[in-house]
Motif scaffolding. Structure first.
Motif, mmCIF file in Angstrom:
data_model
loop_
_atom_site.group_PDB
_atom_site.id
_atom_site.type_symbol
_atom_site.label_atom_id
_atom_site.label_comp_id
_atom_site.label_asym_id
_atom_site.label_seq_id
_atom_site.Cartn_x
_atom_site.Cartn_y
_atom_site.Cartn_z
ATOM 1 N N ASP A 4 0.838 -1.194 0.000
ATOM 2 C CA ASP A 4 0.000 0.000 0.000
ATOM 3 C C ASP A 4 0.877 1.249 0.000
ATOM 4 O O ASP A 4 1.877 1.306 0.723
ATOM 5 C CB ASP A 4 -0.908 0.016 1.229
ATOM 6 C CG ASP A 4 -1.917 -1.113 1.200
ATOM 7 O OD1 ASP A 4 -2.466 -1.383 0.120
ATOM 8 O OD2 ASP A 4 -2.149 -1.726 2.258
ATOM 9 N N PHE A 5 0.482 2.249 -0.790
ATOM 10 C CA PHE A 5 1.208 3.511 -0.851
ATOM 11 C C PHE A 5 0.276 4.586 -1.374
ATOM 12 O O PHE A 5 -0.885 4.306 -1.700
ATOM 13 C CB PHE A 5 2.467 3.387 -1.719
ATOM 14 C CG PHE A 5 2.204 3.006 -3.154
ATOM 15 C CD1 PHE A 5 2.160 3.981 -4.138
ATOM 16 C CD2 PHE A 5 2.014 1.680 -3.518
ATOM 17 C CE1 PHE A 5 1.922 3.638 -5.455
ATOM 18 C CE2 PHE A 5 1.778 1.330 -4.837
ATOM 19 C CZ PHE A 5 1.731 2.317 -5.800
ATOM 20 N N SER A 6 0.733 5.821 -1.441
ATOM 21 C CA SER A 6 -0.070 6.937 -1.933
ATOM 22 C C SER A 6 0.600 7.585 -3.138
ATOM 23 O O SER A 6 1.813 7.709 -3.194
ATOM 24 C CB SER A 6 -0.239 7.997 -0.845
ATOM 25 O OG SER A 6 -0.974 7.472 0.226
ATOM 26 N N LYS A 13 -2.238 0.565 -4.479
ATOM 27 C CA LYS A 13 -1.529 -0.614 -4.002
ATOM 28 C C LYS A 13 -1.005 -1.418 -5.177
ATOM 29 O O LYS A 13 -1.561 -1.405 -6.267
ATOM 30 C CB LYS A 13 -2.382 -1.459 -3.084
ATOM 31 C CG LYS A 13 -3.586 -2.091 -3.691
ATOM 32 C CD LYS A 13 -4.297 -2.916 -2.624
ATOM 33 C CE LYS A 13 -5.760 -3.059 -2.939
ATOM 34 N NZ LYS A 13 -6.440 -3.836 -1.927
ATOM 35 N N LEU A 14 0.092 -2.078 -4.919
ATOM 36 C CA LEU A 14 0.710 -2.996 -5.865
ATOM 37 C C LEU A 14 0.329 -4.392 -5.397
ATOM 38 O O LEU A 14 0.589 -4.759 -4.252
ATOM 39 C CB LEU A 14 2.224 -2.819 -5.867
ATOM 40 C CG LEU A 14 3.019 -3.747 -6.774
ATOM 41 C CD1 LEU A 14 2.714 -3.434 -8.234
ATOM 42 C CD2 LEU A 14 4.499 -3.599 -6.513
ATOM 43 N N LEU A 60 4.448 10.490 -11.908
ATOM 44 C CA LEU A 60 5.152 9.380 -12.537
ATOM 45 C C LEU A 60 5.415 8.303 -11.487
ATOM 46 O O LEU A 60 6.075 8.553 -10.481
ATOM 47 C CB LEU A 60 6.478 9.844 -13.142
ATOM 48 C CG LEU A 60 7.262 8.782 -13.898
ATOM 49 C CD1 LEU A 60 6.474 8.301 -15.110
ATOM 50 C CD2 LEU A 60 8.604 9.313 -14.321
ATOM 51 N N VAL A 61 4.858 7.123 -11.709
ATOM 52 C CA VAL A 61 5.010 6.002 -10.783
ATOM 53 C C VAL A 61 5.918 4.971 -11.435
ATOM 54 O O VAL A 61 5.681 4.555 -12.572
ATOM 55 C CB VAL A 61 3.638 5.366 -10.455
ATOM 56 C CG1 VAL A 61 3.803 4.180 -9.529
ATOM 57 C CG2 VAL A 61 2.705 6.395 -9.849
ATOM 58 N N ARG A 62 6.981 4.575 -10.732
ATOM 59 C CA ARG A 62 7.908 3.562 -11.237
ATOM 60 C C ARG A 62 7.960 2.404 -10.245
ATOM 61 O O ARG A 62 8.156 2.597 -9.057
ATOM 62 C CB ARG A 62 9.299 4.157 -11.431
ATOM 63 C CG ARG A 62 10.255 3.181 -12.107
ATOM 64 C CD ARG A 62 11.596 3.802 -12.422
ATOM 65 N NE ARG A 62 12.441 3.769 -11.232
ATOM 66 C CZ ARG A 62 13.008 4.832 -10.680
ATOM 67 N NH1 ARG A 62 12.836 6.020 -11.186
ATOM 68 N NH2 ARG A 62 13.763 4.704 -9.612
ATOM 69 N N LEU A 87 11.395 7.233 -3.315
ATOM 70 C CA LEU A 87 10.974 5.926 -2.810
ATOM 71 C C LEU A 87 9.854 6.116 -1.798
ATOM 72 O O LEU A 87 10.015 6.825 -0.813
ATOM 73 C CB LEU A 87 12.154 5.209 -2.158
ATOM 74 C CG LEU A 87 11.870 3.828 -1.582
ATOM 75 C CD1 LEU A 87 11.540 2.842 -2.694
ATOM 76 C CD2 LEU A 87 13.073 3.339 -0.791
ATOM 77 N N VAL A 88 8.690 5.495 -2.055
ATOM 78 C CA VAL A 88 7.555 5.620 -1.139
ATOM 79 C C VAL A 88 7.222 4.300 -0.463
ATOM 80 O O VAL A 88 6.567 4.286 0.572
ATOM 81 C CB VAL A 88 6.309 6.189 -1.847
ATOM 82 C CG1 VAL A 88 6.548 7.610 -2.295
ATOM 83 C CG2 VAL A 88 5.870 5.321 -2.997
#
Length: 94
Positions: A4-6, A13-14, A60-62, A87-88
């Protein structure tokens, strides 16, 4: 496995299924396949590190996945999530 992240003020979530190897990036408004279980590249790859980039809500999400050299399918892998280069979230598991 779920991470989980924002993304800005949007929750995300991944999600990775350990049995078939499918991996999705899920937000409240969409679900994006990064690794589809029916694609051969999901199961057969010689690369130790894979990266996926998507633009979501103007950010931008990597996603980076690093796998071990030997018996990668049955050993834990490392996952890192970056939003706009920072990094999140990260996790280590199947």
């Amino acid at each position: 496995m779920e991470i989980d992240f924002s993304i800005g003020n949007v929750s995300a979530k991944l999600v990775r299924g350990w049995f078939f190897g499918g991996m999705k990036l899920v937000t409240p408004s969409e679900s994006i396949w990064l690794q589809h279980p029916l694609q051969p590249s999901t199961h057969f790859s010689f690369r130790l590190k894979r990266c996926w980039q998507r633009r979501i809500s103007g950010h931008l999400v990597r996603i980076e996945k690093t796998r071990p050299l030997l018996a990668a399918g049955v050993r834990p892998q490392s996952y890192s999530v970056f939003v706009d280069g920072e990094l999140v979230a990260n996790d280590h598991g199947l």
